[in-house]
Design an enzyme around this catalytic site. Structure first.
Site, PDB file in Angstrom:
ATOM      1  N   LYS A 116      28.653 -47.765 -16.577  1.00 52.94           N
ATOM      2  CA  LYS A 116      27.867 -46.520 -16.588  1.00 52.94           C
ATOM      3  C   LYS A 116      27.898 -45.821 -15.234  1.00 52.94           C
ATOM      4  O   LYS A 116      28.182 -46.427 -14.191  1.00 52.94           O
ATOM      5  CB  LYS A 116      26.453 -46.806 -17.076  1.00 52.94           C
TER       6      LYS A 116
ATOM      7  N   ARG B  39      25.662 -55.598 -23.700  1.00 50.52           N
ATOM      8  CA  ARG B  39      26.698 -54.771 -24.338  1.00 50.52           C
ATOM      9  C   ARG B  39      27.717 -54.428 -23.258  1.00 50.52           C
ATOM     10  O   ARG B  39      27.398 -53.737 -22.302  1.00 50.52           O
ATOM     11  CB  ARG B  39      26.046 -53.516 -24.917  1.00 50.52           C
TER      12      ARG B  39
HETATM   13  N1  PMM Z   1      25.302 -47.247 -24.440  1.00 53.02           N
HETATM   14  C1  PMM Z   1      26.258 -46.501 -25.009  1.00 53.02           C
HETATM   15  C2  PMM Z   1      26.467 -46.524 -26.399  1.00 53.02           C
HETATM   16  N2  PMM Z   1      25.717 -47.312 -27.190  1.00 53.02           N
HETATM   17  N3  PMM Z   1      23.993 -48.900 -27.434  1.00 53.02           N
HETATM   18  C3  PMM Z   1      23.023 -49.644 -26.896  1.00 53.02           C
HETATM   19  N4  PMM Z   1      22.265 -50.426 -27.674  1.00 53.02           N
HETATM   20  N5  PMM Z   1      22.772 -49.655 -25.557  1.00 53.02           N
HETATM   21  C4  PMM Z   1      23.494 -48.875 -24.693  1.00 53.02           C
HETATM   22  O1  PMM Z   1      23.199 -48.913 -23.487  1.00 53.02           O
HETATM   23  C5  PMM Z   1      24.524 -48.051 -25.229  1.00 53.02           C
HETATM   24  C6  PMM Z   1      24.752 -48.088 -26.637  1.00 53.02           C
HETATM   25  C7  PMM Z   1      27.102 -45.601 -24.145  1.00 53.02           C
HETATM   26  O2  PMM Z   1      28.099 -46.323 -23.498  1.00 53.02           O
HETATM   27  P1  PMM Z   1      29.666 -46.274 -23.919  1.00 53.02           P
HETATM   28  O3  PMM Z   1      30.024 -44.827 -24.146  1.00 53.02           O
HETATM   29  O4  PMM Z   1      30.369 -46.883 -22.785  1.00 53.02           O
HETATM   30  O5  PMM Z   1      29.808 -47.070 -25.175  1.00 53.02           O
END
Ligand code: PMM
Length: 280
Positions: free
Chosen positions: A216, A256
């Site tokens: 992030k 995650r």
């Molecule tokens: N962050 C992203 C997408 N989905 N789901 C959960 N539960 N927690 C998160 O912090 C989260 C998520 C965005 O990150 P990405 O675009 O790298 O997938």
């Protein structure tokens, strides 16, 4: 010496053209399926498959587009025997994903974007990740204000607690609920660091916590060069590894992550330090 269980590793499969961390890399179904298999080989416990980018400023795909992106990938990876979570805010997508073999729903809006999703998840009896969220990606930056008495940790706790009431009212069982502080979602850099420093208020709600810090932008800004240029997405992994150790020691339920191999290595170190015997 703590011997608490290690976090579950949720490997990210973004079937999107525009996710901020890896947009476009796994957009073709074949590439996404192969990537999911690689993540399992690297030690993922769960695969989180999403078809909507939540990058700040992103526009939403229409529902048909989202379904076309995720369903073939979920079908193939679930048929392999992988534990599959669908990363969606839409009831219709959650329903189709569960029918295609997903067994968990990860909703970054915690049921705010499409409240019917709670009924879908309750009817399936599936585990549900409810993330802290305030607005869609195109204008979430306008909502990054936490000036109440509880600060960011207390405010996120109170807002997630309201979501828990909605989940229970929709019929979700308490033991199916997982909460997530939503790093980077309607949060400025320092809000993320405050949450990471102080997960106590959220943990006090008594639900397992999932945390997504991987790649992030607050990590990119932490690692900025002497000119203030943020570290690129692909070069934030060591910082995430440090957070993996920190969060494992806080007892979070899940992480995650994009680079499952790096996170698994870090968890092996934590496991060894915890005193669990595992070879040499
Ligand atoms: N962050 C992203 C997408 N989905 N789901 C959960 N539960 N927690 C998160 O912090 C989260 C998520 C965005 O990150 P990405 O675009 O790298 O997938």
């Amino acid at each position: 010496m703590t011997t608490s269980a290690l976090p579950q590793l949720m490997g990210v499969v973004n079937v999107t053209p525009d996710s901020f961390s890896d947009g476009g890399r796994w957009f073709e179904p074949g590439a996404a399926i192969a990537h999911g298999r690689d993540l399992i080989a690297d030690g993922a416990d769960i695969l989180d498959i999403g078809g909507e980018s939540t990058r700040p400023g992103a526009t939403r795909p229409v529902v048909g587009e989202e379904l076309d992106r995720v369903i073939p990938v979920i079908t193939a990876l679930a048929a392999d025997g992988a534990t599959v979570s669908v990363d969606t805010m839409r009831a219709e997508v959650a329903e189709a994903a569960l029918a295609a073999g997903a067994t968990m729903v990860n909703d970054v809006s915690g049921g705010l974007a499409d409240p019917r999703i709670l009924e879908v998840v309750a009817a399936a009896g599936a585990p549900y990740v409810a993330m802290h969220w305030r607005a869609h990606a195109d204008h979430m930056r306008d909502f990054a204000v936490y000036d109440g008495p509880g600060g960011v940790a207390g405010t996120v706790r109170d807002e997630l607690s309201e979501r828990v009431e909605a989940m229970l009212a929709a019929g979700l069982a308490r033991d199916r609920i997982i909460l997530d502080p939503g790093l980077g979602f309607a949060k400025h850099g320092d809000h993320n660091w405050q949450l990471l420093r102080d997960l106590g208020p959220l943990q006090a709600l008594g639900f397992p916590l999932l945390v997504g810090a991987s790649r992030k932008s607050f990590l990119g800004r932490l690692l900025a060069d002497a000119h203030g240029t943020a570290r690129t997405v692909g070069e934030r992994e060591h910082a995430n590894t440090a957070l993996t150790v920190h969060l494992a020691r806080q007892g979070v339920w899940g992480l995650r992550v994009h680079d499952v191999r790096a996170a698994r290595d870090a968890l092996r170190v934590v496991e060894r330090l915890n005193g669990e015997e595992h070879g040499s």
